[in-house]
Design an enzyme around this catalytic site. Structure first.
Site, PDB file in Angstrom:
ATOM      1  N   LEU A 175       8.797   8.541  -8.816  1.00  0.00           N
ATOM      2  CA  LEU A 175       7.496   7.973  -9.208  1.00  0.00           C
ATOM      3  C   LEU A 175       6.549   8.080  -8.013  1.00  0.00           C
ATOM      4  O   LEU A 175       6.023   7.094  -7.516  1.00  0.00           O
ATOM      5  CB  LEU A 175       7.657   6.501  -9.647  1.00  0.00           C
ATOM      6  CG  LEU A 175       6.435   5.869 -10.314  1.00  0.00           C
ATOM      7  CD1 LEU A 175       6.180   6.460 -11.693  1.00  0.00           C
ATOM      8  CD2 LEU A 175       6.586   4.351 -10.425  1.00  0.00           C
ATOM      9  N   GLY A 176       6.361   9.319  -7.561  1.00  0.00           N
ATOM     10  CA  GLY A 176       5.461   9.574  -6.443  1.00  0.00           C
ATOM     11  C   GLY A 176       4.105  10.001  -6.964  1.00  0.00           C
ATOM     12  O   GLY A 176       3.619   9.498  -7.981  1.00  0.00           O
ATOM     13  N   ARG A 177       3.507  10.965  -6.264  1.00  0.00           N
ATOM     14  CA  ARG A 177       2.161  11.424  -6.636  1.00  0.00           C
ATOM     15  C   ARG A 177       2.148  11.988  -8.058  1.00  0.00           C
ATOM     16  O   ARG A 177       1.303  11.611  -8.873  1.00  0.00           O
ATOM     17  CB  ARG A 177       1.699  12.515  -5.649  1.00  0.00           C
ATOM     18  CG  ARG A 177       1.398  12.001  -4.256  1.00  0.00           C
ATOM     19  CD  ARG A 177       1.189  13.151  -3.297  1.00  0.00           C
ATOM     20  NE  ARG A 177       2.424  13.878  -3.093  1.00  0.00           N
ATOM     21  CZ  ARG A 177       3.017  14.056  -1.909  1.00  0.00           C
ATOM     22  NH1 ARG A 177       2.465  13.586  -0.818  1.00  0.00           N
ATOM     23  NH2 ARG A 177       4.145  14.721  -1.811  1.00  0.00           N
ATOM     24  N   ILE A 178       3.102  12.872  -8.377  1.00  0.00           N
ATOM     25  CA  ILE A 178       3.100  13.488  -9.710  1.00  0.00           C
ATOM     26  C   ILE A 178       3.655  12.512 -10.746  1.00  0.00           C
ATOM     27  O   ILE A 178       3.086  12.337 -11.830  1.00  0.00           O
ATOM     28  CB  ILE A 178       3.915  14.805  -9.724  1.00  0.00           C
ATOM     29  CG1 ILE A 178       3.365  15.785  -8.689  1.00  0.00           C
ATOM     30  CG2 ILE A 178       3.890  15.443 -11.114  1.00  0.00           C
ATOM     31  CD1 ILE A 178       4.224  17.027  -8.465  1.00  0.00           C
ATOM     32  N   ARG A 236      14.656   5.650  -5.052  1.00  0.00           N
ATOM     33  CA  ARG A 236      15.553   4.998  -4.097  1.00  0.00           C
ATOM     34  C   ARG A 236      15.023   3.611  -3.736  1.00  0.00           C
ATOM     35  O   ARG A 236      15.780   2.673  -3.546  1.00  0.00           O
ATOM     36  CB  ARG A 236      15.689   5.848  -2.827  1.00  0.00           C
ATOM     37  CG  ARG A 236      16.463   7.135  -3.053  1.00  0.00           C
ATOM     38  CD  ARG A 236      16.278   8.078  -1.896  1.00  0.00           C
ATOM     39  NE  ARG A 236      14.871   8.360  -1.663  1.00  0.00           N
ATOM     40  CZ  ARG A 236      14.390   9.105  -0.676  1.00  0.00           C
ATOM     41  NH1 ARG A 236      15.223   9.635   0.187  1.00  0.00           N
ATOM     42  NH2 ARG A 236      13.096   9.316  -0.557  1.00  0.00           N
ATOM     43  N   ARG A 276      13.026  20.302  -9.587  1.00  0.00           N
ATOM     44  CA  ARG A 276      13.737  21.480  -9.094  1.00  0.00           C
ATOM     45  C   ARG A 276      15.040  21.570  -9.865  1.00  0.00           C
ATOM     46  O   ARG A 276      15.636  20.542 -10.223  1.00  0.00           O
ATOM     47  CB  ARG A 276      14.065  21.342  -7.594  1.00  0.00           C
ATOM     48  CG  ARG A 276      12.874  21.489  -6.667  1.00  0.00           C
ATOM     49  CD  ARG A 276      12.370  22.936  -6.582  1.00  0.00           C
ATOM     50  NE  ARG A 276      11.250  23.073  -5.656  1.00  0.00           N
ATOM     51  CZ  ARG A 276       9.968  23.020  -6.016  1.00  0.00           C
ATOM     52  NH1 ARG A 276       9.635  22.842  -7.269  1.00  0.00           N
ATOM     53  NH2 ARG A 276       9.012  23.178  -5.112  1.00  0.00           N
ATOM     54  N   ASP A 318      11.473  23.548 -16.805  1.00  0.00           N
ATOM     55  CA  ASP A 318      10.555  24.452 -16.112  1.00  0.00           C
ATOM     56  C   ASP A 318      11.195  25.036 -14.856  1.00  0.00           C
ATOM     57  O   ASP A 318      10.649  25.948 -14.258  1.00  0.00           O
ATOM     58  CB  ASP A 318       9.281  23.684 -15.724  1.00  0.00           C
ATOM     59  CG  ASP A 318       8.180  24.592 -15.202  1.00  0.00           C
ATOM     60  OD1 ASP A 318       8.046  25.715 -15.724  1.00  0.00           O
ATOM     61  OD2 ASP A 318       7.454  24.189 -14.265  1.00  0.00           O
ATOM     62  N   GLU A 372      16.539  30.493  -9.719  1.00  0.00           N
ATOM     63  CA  GLU A 372      15.375  31.193 -10.285  1.00  0.00           C
ATOM     64  C   GLU A 372      15.216  32.570  -9.641  1.00  0.00           C
ATOM     65  O   GLU A 372      15.457  32.693  -8.440  1.00  0.00           O
ATOM     66  CB  GLU A 372      14.118  30.357 -10.042  1.00  0.00           C
ATOM     67  CG  GLU A 372      14.168  29.046 -10.791  1.00  0.00           C
ATOM     68  CD  GLU A 372      13.007  28.120 -10.468  1.00  0.00           C
ATOM     69  OE1 GLU A 372      12.044  28.549  -9.815  1.00  0.00           O
ATOM     70  OE2 GLU A 372      13.083  26.956 -10.877  1.00  0.00           O
ATOM     71  N   HIS A 421       9.034  28.327 -14.417  1.00  0.00           N
ATOM     72  CA  HIS A 421       8.479  27.566 -13.287  1.00  0.00           C
ATOM     73  C   HIS A 421       6.941  27.643 -13.250  1.00  0.00           C
ATOM     74  O   HIS A 421       6.361  28.241 -12.333  1.00  0.00           O
ATOM     75  CB  HIS A 421       9.076  28.042 -11.960  1.00  0.00           C
ATOM     76  CG  HIS A 421       8.963  27.013 -10.869  1.00  0.00           C
ATOM     77  ND1 HIS A 421       9.859  26.894  -9.842  1.00  0.00           N
ATOM     78  CD2 HIS A 421       8.038  26.029 -10.655  1.00  0.00           C
ATOM     79  CE1 HIS A 421       9.495  25.897  -9.040  1.00  0.00           C
ATOM     80  NE2 HIS A 421       8.380  25.360  -9.516  1.00  0.00           N
TER      81      HIS A 421
HETATM   82  O1  A2R Z   1      13.100   7.433  -3.579  1.00  0.00           O
HETATM   83  P1  A2R Z   1      11.724   7.049  -3.148  1.00  0.00           P
HETATM   84  O2  A2R Z   1      11.477   5.600  -3.222  1.00  0.00           O
HETATM   85  O3  A2R Z   1      11.313   7.675  -1.854  1.00  0.00           O
HETATM   86  O4  A2R Z   1      10.760   7.707  -4.273  1.00  0.00           O
HETATM   87  C1  A2R Z   1      10.533   9.097  -4.340  1.00  0.00           C
HETATM   88  C2  A2R Z   1      11.434   9.800  -5.370  1.00  0.00           C
HETATM   89  N1  A2R Z   1      12.762  10.163  -4.847  1.00  0.00           N
HETATM   90  C3  A2R Z   1      13.910   9.877  -5.484  1.00  0.00           C
HETATM   91  N2  A2R Z   1      14.140   9.241  -6.638  1.00  0.00           N
HETATM   92  C4  A2R Z   1      15.429   9.084  -7.008  1.00  0.00           C
HETATM   93  N3  A2R Z   1      16.487   9.548  -6.318  1.00  0.00           N
HETATM   94  C5  A2R Z   1      16.309  10.195  -5.133  1.00  0.00           C
HETATM   95  N4  A2R Z   1      17.352  10.644  -4.444  1.00  0.00           N
HETATM   96  C6  A2R Z   1      14.955  10.390  -4.673  1.00  0.00           C
HETATM   97  N5  A2R Z   1      14.395  10.977  -3.597  1.00  0.00           N
HETATM   98  C7  A2R Z   1      13.062  10.835  -3.719  1.00  0.00           C
HETATM   99  O5  A2R Z   1      10.704  10.976  -5.743  1.00  0.00           O
HETATM  100  C8  A2R Z   1       9.159   9.342  -4.957  1.00  0.00           C
HETATM  101  O6  A2R Z   1       8.893   8.379  -5.943  1.00  0.00           O
HETATM  102  C9  A2R Z   1       9.294  10.714  -5.621  1.00  0.00           C
HETATM  103  C10 A2R Z   1       8.653  11.842  -4.832  1.00  0.00           C
HETATM  104  O7  A2R Z   1       7.288  11.621  -4.770  1.00  0.00           O
HETATM  105  P2  A2R Z   1       6.310  12.483  -3.824  1.00  0.00           P
HETATM  106  O8  A2R Z   1       6.911  12.631  -2.482  1.00  0.00           O
HETATM  107  O9  A2R Z   1       4.941  11.889  -3.943  1.00  0.00           O
HETATM  108  O10 A2R Z   1       6.358  13.921  -4.446  1.00  0.00           O
HETATM  109  P3  A2R Z   1       5.411  14.577  -5.581  1.00  0.00           P
HETATM  110  O11 A2R Z   1       4.154  15.084  -4.964  1.00  0.00           O
HETATM  111  O12 A2R Z   1       5.320  13.648  -6.739  1.00  0.00           O
HETATM  112  O13 A2R Z   1       6.280  15.852  -5.945  1.00  0.00           O
HETATM  113  C11 A2R Z   1       7.637  15.724  -6.387  1.00  0.00           C
HETATM  114  C12 A2R Z   1       8.295  17.062  -6.557  1.00  0.00           C
HETATM  115  C13 A2R Z   1       8.045  18.103  -5.465  1.00  0.00           C
HETATM  116  O14 A2R Z   1       8.807  17.873  -4.315  1.00  0.00           O
HETATM  117  C14 A2R Z   1       8.461  19.381  -6.173  1.00  0.00           C
HETATM  118  O15 A2R Z   1       9.854  19.558  -6.102  1.00  0.00           O
HETATM  119  C15 A2R Z   1       8.084  19.113  -7.623  1.00  0.00           C
HETATM  120  O16 A2R Z   1       7.820  17.691  -7.699  1.00  0.00           O
HETATM  121  O17 A2R Z   1       6.912  19.815  -7.940  1.00  0.00           O
END
Ligand code: A2R
Length: 307
Positions: free
Chosen positions: A153-156, A176, A233, A257, A262, A280
């Site tokens: 639940l990050g930016r996207i 997490r 991914r 996607d 890939e 993708h």
């Molecule tokens: O876990 P947290 O509290 O840091 O939240 C991040 C979450 N996240 C996870 N959730 C569950 N299990 C995990 N092992 C885990 N690791 C990280 O993913 C956070 O809510 C989210 C990532 O958000 P952002 O860093 O803002 O990334 P964004 O821009 O939403 O893009 C996500 C991905 C990219 O890395 C590309 O692989 C794809 O979407 O386009």
């Protein structure tokens, strides 16, 4: 004034190449027949490099570029970039977050609707003349009032959540760390969340830290009425289990996607009517790809302007 040299590690869209060439003396490493020889001779000229999530940047390449100060990458994902090693060497790594939130979120919603409403299977049904022959396709599934679990639940993910509310979905999430500023129900246990949800959407980073977090057990908990959507991914899901469970009907539907290897997609998926496949394309619109390209350029410019 002489343009500063910039090493381009892999191919990029023509617009980005043009914009880079306006500002830098671009050298295309991927067009060098003897890339190692080229680097041995010229590496010290490059303070700047550009790459993409598709091409990446590995530690051995970093070692070959001792003068490197900044790498500007096209894409938000950093799983193909050795960021930790770059940081150790004092190299800045820049990516292109935010500008792709809306279109990637729209891909998640598109795949969700396409999968639950059997859009692609029914398109084939019409084209094959089965409707005209008097056949009736099975009923699809609605999403209004259904619980949708976001893994990430990050930016996207936050943008996906907002859009799901407009469809009347009950949004819950697993990350997490529980987010202090959101009202959606939080699950610290992903299997429990999957058991409670009609849909699971993966929108978290790839890489070793998240490999296989959407496990066989999670997909089984989602179950025969459940739908799994992946715009993150391929590595975040146990792809072997995903294919087997979709084949056996233990998992209902999927909209995918992204894949582990890939552009190779498990061929077993080609025969399945309960899966919608995309190559993708999450951020792949004219508007968003241009905005990402502009970000690659501005990241370099900001660095050299000490911003
Ligand atoms: O876990 P947290 O509290 O840091 O939240 C991040 C979450 N996240 C996870 N959730 C569950 N299990 C995990 N092992 C885990 N690791 C990280 O993913 C956070 O809510 C989210 C990532 O958000 P952002 O860093 O803002 O990334 P964004 O821009 O939403 O893009 C996500 C991905 C990219 O890395 C590309 O692989 C794809 O979407 O386009």
């Amino acid at each position: 004034m002489q343009k500063q040299p910039l090493l381009l590690l892999g191919p990029v869209m023509p617009y980005l190449l043009e914009e880079l060439e306006k500002r830098y003396a671009v050298e295309k490493l991927y067009e060098e027949k003897d890339a190692l020889g080229f680097l041995k001779e010229h590496a010290l000229r490059f303070k700047a490099a550009a790459t993409s999530t598709f091409t990446g940047l590995k530690a051995d390449m970093i070692d070959l570029l001792p003068a490197l100060e900044i790498v500007s990458s096209f894409g938000v994902g950093t799983d193909s970039l050795d960021v930790t090693y770059a940081a150790k060497k004092g190299i800045r790594v820049a990516n292109t977050p935010d500008v792709l939130n809306e279109d990637t979120a729209n891909m998640a919603i598109t795949l969700l609707l396409a999968a639950t409403r059997d859009i692609v299977a029914n398109d084939r049904f019409v084209r094959k003349g089965r409707w005209a022959k008097g056949e009736t396709p099975p009923l699809a599934q609605g999403i209004e009032g259904k619980r949708v679990g976001l893994v990430g639940l990050g930016r996207i993910g936050s943008v996906v959540a907002g859009k799901l509310l407009a469809f009347g979905c009950d949004v819950v999430y697993h990350t997490r760390n529980k987010k202090p500023d959101v009202s959606y129900k939080y699950y610290d246990n992903l299997v429990e969340m999957a058991r409670d949800c009609a849909v699971l959407i993966a929108i978290l980073p790839g890489g070793d830290a998240t490999r296989g977090v959407i496990s066989r057990e999670v997909l089984q908990a989602l179950g025969p009425e459940g739908t799994f959507v992946n715009v993150a991914r391929g590595t975040v899901v146990d792809e072997t289990a995903l294919v087997e469970l979709l084949q056996s009907g233990e998992l209902g539907r999927a909209g995918l996607d992204v894949f582990v290897d890939e552009p190779n997609v498990p061929e077993a998926l080609f025969a399945l009517e309960n899966v919608v496949l995309q190559p993708h394309m999450g951020s792949a619109t004219v508007e968003t790809r241009k905005a990402m390209a502009d970000r690659v350029v501005s990241n370099l410019e900001n660095y050299f302007a000490a911003k």
